[in-house]
Design a protein around this motif. Structure first.
Motif, PDB file in Angstrom:
ATOM      1  N   GLU A 326       0.849  -1.195   0.000  1.00  0.00           N
ATOM      2  CA  GLU A 326       0.000   0.000   0.000  1.00  0.00           C
ATOM      3  C   GLU A 326       0.885   1.245   0.000  1.00  0.00           C
ATOM      4  O   GLU A 326       1.957   1.246   0.615  1.00  0.00           O
ATOM      5  CB  GLU A 326      -0.923   0.001   1.216  1.00  0.00           C
ATOM      6  CG  GLU A 326      -1.903  -1.176   1.254  1.00  0.00           C
ATOM      7  CD  GLU A 326      -2.918  -1.153   0.129  1.00  0.00           C
ATOM      8  OE1 GLU A 326      -3.136  -0.076  -0.465  1.00  0.00           O
ATOM      9  OE2 GLU A 326      -3.488  -2.224  -0.164  1.00  0.00           O
ATOM     10  N   TYR A 350      -9.828  -1.128   5.006  1.00  0.00           N
ATOM     11  CA  TYR A 350      -8.969   0.045   5.186  1.00  0.00           C
ATOM     12  C   TYR A 350      -9.533   1.054   6.176  1.00  0.00           C
ATOM     13  O   TYR A 350      -9.103   2.205   6.210  1.00  0.00           O
ATOM     14  CB  TYR A 350      -8.677   0.733   3.840  1.00  0.00           C
ATOM     15  CG  TYR A 350      -7.998  -0.192   2.860  1.00  0.00           C
ATOM     16  CD1 TYR A 350      -6.658  -0.552   3.043  1.00  0.00           C
ATOM     17  CD2 TYR A 350      -8.688  -0.725   1.772  1.00  0.00           C
ATOM     18  CE1 TYR A 350      -6.032  -1.421   2.159  1.00  0.00           C
ATOM     19  CE2 TYR A 350      -8.064  -1.588   0.882  1.00  0.00           C
ATOM     20  CZ  TYR A 350      -6.742  -1.932   1.083  1.00  0.00           C
ATOM     21  OH  TYR A 350      -6.117  -2.790   0.222  1.00  0.00           O
ATOM     22  N   ARG A 402      -3.971   4.117   2.082  1.00  0.00           N
ATOM     23  CA  ARG A 402      -4.076   4.457   0.663  1.00  0.00           C
ATOM     24  C   ARG A 402      -3.785   5.922   0.419  1.00  0.00           C
ATOM     25  O   ARG A 402      -3.221   6.291  -0.617  1.00  0.00           O
ATOM     26  CB  ARG A 402      -5.474   4.110   0.149  1.00  0.00           C
ATOM     27  CG  ARG A 402      -5.830   2.622   0.251  1.00  0.00           C
ATOM     28  CD  ARG A 402      -7.324   2.403   0.166  1.00  0.00           C
ATOM     29  NE  ARG A 402      -8.027   3.119   1.229  1.00  0.00           N
ATOM     30  CZ  ARG A 402      -9.338   3.217   1.315  1.00  0.00           C
ATOM     31  NH1 ARG A 402     -10.093   2.654   0.391  1.00  0.00           N
ATOM     32  NH2 ARG A 402      -9.898   3.870   2.314  1.00  0.00           N
TER      33      ARG A 402
END
Length: 434
Positions: A326, A350, A402
């Protein structure tokens, strides 16, 4: 001639060994100096201590949580009088249940809001307490916190304090006994809990996920068992010679380690499985849960002494690989890959404990590396955590892997305490090299 040749080979070999040892020593000193000269670490510790003037989990929380206090109590003792810190520990014993169980959090009774089922105690009438019943780490966290308190203060008198006619050392053993009585799988000889994500405290199904209910699926995981063994180790280290325990706790800890190796560790993949289910899984048989890496529980397992040096190196390699998957992850990424939304609707991928990035546990992995001599790896893997903390000028609960965005409370004392302790461990090692 033959003897001279042998002598020459031996001499060159010894010279190579001497040169390699000298280079290694030089590299070690350089690494130690780089740690001692890293002024970013001063900044982190200074900011941490300025935050640890309170006892709640963070400035956005009203409660004092034992699993959080356990991770920042050493820093708290640098900014509070020891009697203040001791009083917070004693409060948890005052709220202890008749069966020996320990609550999660405590709040001023006037601020107790709807949601939790609160517990009240005559020994502390001004407080309201609650317990996230899906978890099995509250008892272990309190015992670990007592050990840390005594390590810093040398105040062994805490163990003889009487609360409701019982000494604290007795109440500590009662907490351990509660786990054996209420959270124990006789079938596997291991600690059990409700199914959550790694060290998390939320069940998969929608609804009030922190309380055991009709949807609960009981299971065994590495985090609960590692935390329990760490607590037993601390209890035995603190126990006065005059105190006679009701159980052979050393043998119990050894058996848990053996059973962890037998039932939770997989040699083929060099990792811990997420769950060993006792009454069926909340997930369909088609879901390959065992591929998920549990980082927090693995870090605690290493701290508990469950793994060999080679296994530690491999677990760390897997964590680094997961983080590299990531764009903004560190080894604090909770689990990887995350649980799909349709299988864990209470926490989407996430988000929070479902592959959010938590320094609170990433820092504990750094501590595990330091404790086992992996200093270079510890420094390398701590660096992005330090950079991120300085960039956002706060101790955030978790980060989005992210986007890199900080999430949750911006003043999370658990993160501050773990980083404070981690830096102390690094500097202690570095000073020894001088």
């Amino acid at each position: 001639m033959r003897s001279y040749f042998a002598y020459l080979v031996l001499t060159l070999s010894m010279l190579h060994i001497s040169t390699s040892a000298s280079a290694q020593k030089s590299n070690t000193k350089e690494l130690a100096l780089s740690i001692l000269n890293d002024h970013r670490l001063d900044t982190i510790q200074r900011r941490a201590l300025s935050l640890l003037t309170g006892f709640t989990a963070g400035t956005s929380y009203g409660e004092v949580w034992i699993r959080d206090l356990n991770t920042f109590i050493k820093g708290s003792l640098q900014v509070h009088a020891r009697e203040e810190v001791k009083s917070m520990l004693l409060l948890f014993f005052k709220m202890q249940g008749d069966s020996g169980d320990i609550v999660d959090g405590m709040i001023d009774s006037k601020k107790a809001a709807a949601g939790y089922q609160y517990r009240y105690a005559a020994l502390a009438p001004e407080w309201a307490a609650h317990k996230n019943t899906v978890e099995t780490d509250q008892e272990s966290s309190l015992i670990q916190a007592v050990r840390k308190y005594i390590d810093v203060t040398a105040d062994n008198g805490l163990l003889d304090e009487e609360i409701g006619g019982k000494k604290v050392i007795r109440r500590m053993e009662d907490a351990l006994l509660y786990i054996l009585q209420d959270r124990w799988s006789a079938q596997y000889g291991l600690v059990k809990g409700a199914t959550t994500i790694d060290w998390g405290d939320v069940q998969p199904e929608t609804g009030w996920g922190v309380a055991v209910n009709e949807k609960t699926k009981w299971s065994i995981d590495i985090y609960d068992n590692a935390m329990f063994v760490l607590a037993i180790q601390d209890f035995l280290a603190l126990k006065p010679a005059s105190y006679k325990p009701s159980k052979d706790w050393k043998a119990i800890a050894a058996n848990i380690k053996a059973n962890v190796r037998k039932h939770l560790w997989r040699n083929a993949t060099q990792k811990y499985i997420p769950h060993l289910y006792l009454e069926g899984s909340p997930f369909p048989a088609s879901f390959q849960e065992d591929i998920i890496l549990y980082t927090g529980g693995s870090a605690c397992a290493i701290l508990a002494g469950f793994n060999t040096p080679a296994e530690i190196a491999e677990i760390n390699r897997q964590m680094v690989k997961a983080a590299a998957s990531e764009p903004h992850a560190t080894i604090g990424i909770t689990v990887y890959p995350p649980y799909p939304a349709d299988l864990f609707p209470n926490m989407h991928p996430y988000i929070y404990q479902n592959a959010g990035d938590w320094t609170w546990f990433g820092g504990r992995m750094i501590q595990a590396l330091i404790a086992n001599g992996y200093i270079k790896e510890a420094v390398t893997e701590l660096d992005p955590i330090i950079k991120r903390t300085l960039l956002h000028n706060g101790f955030y609960e978790w980060y989005d892997v992210r986007t890199g965005a900080p999430k949750g409370s911006g003043d999370f004392r658990g993160e501050a305490g773990v980083l404070y302790d981690t830096i102390n461990m690094l500097r202690e090692w570095a000073n020894k090299q001088q």
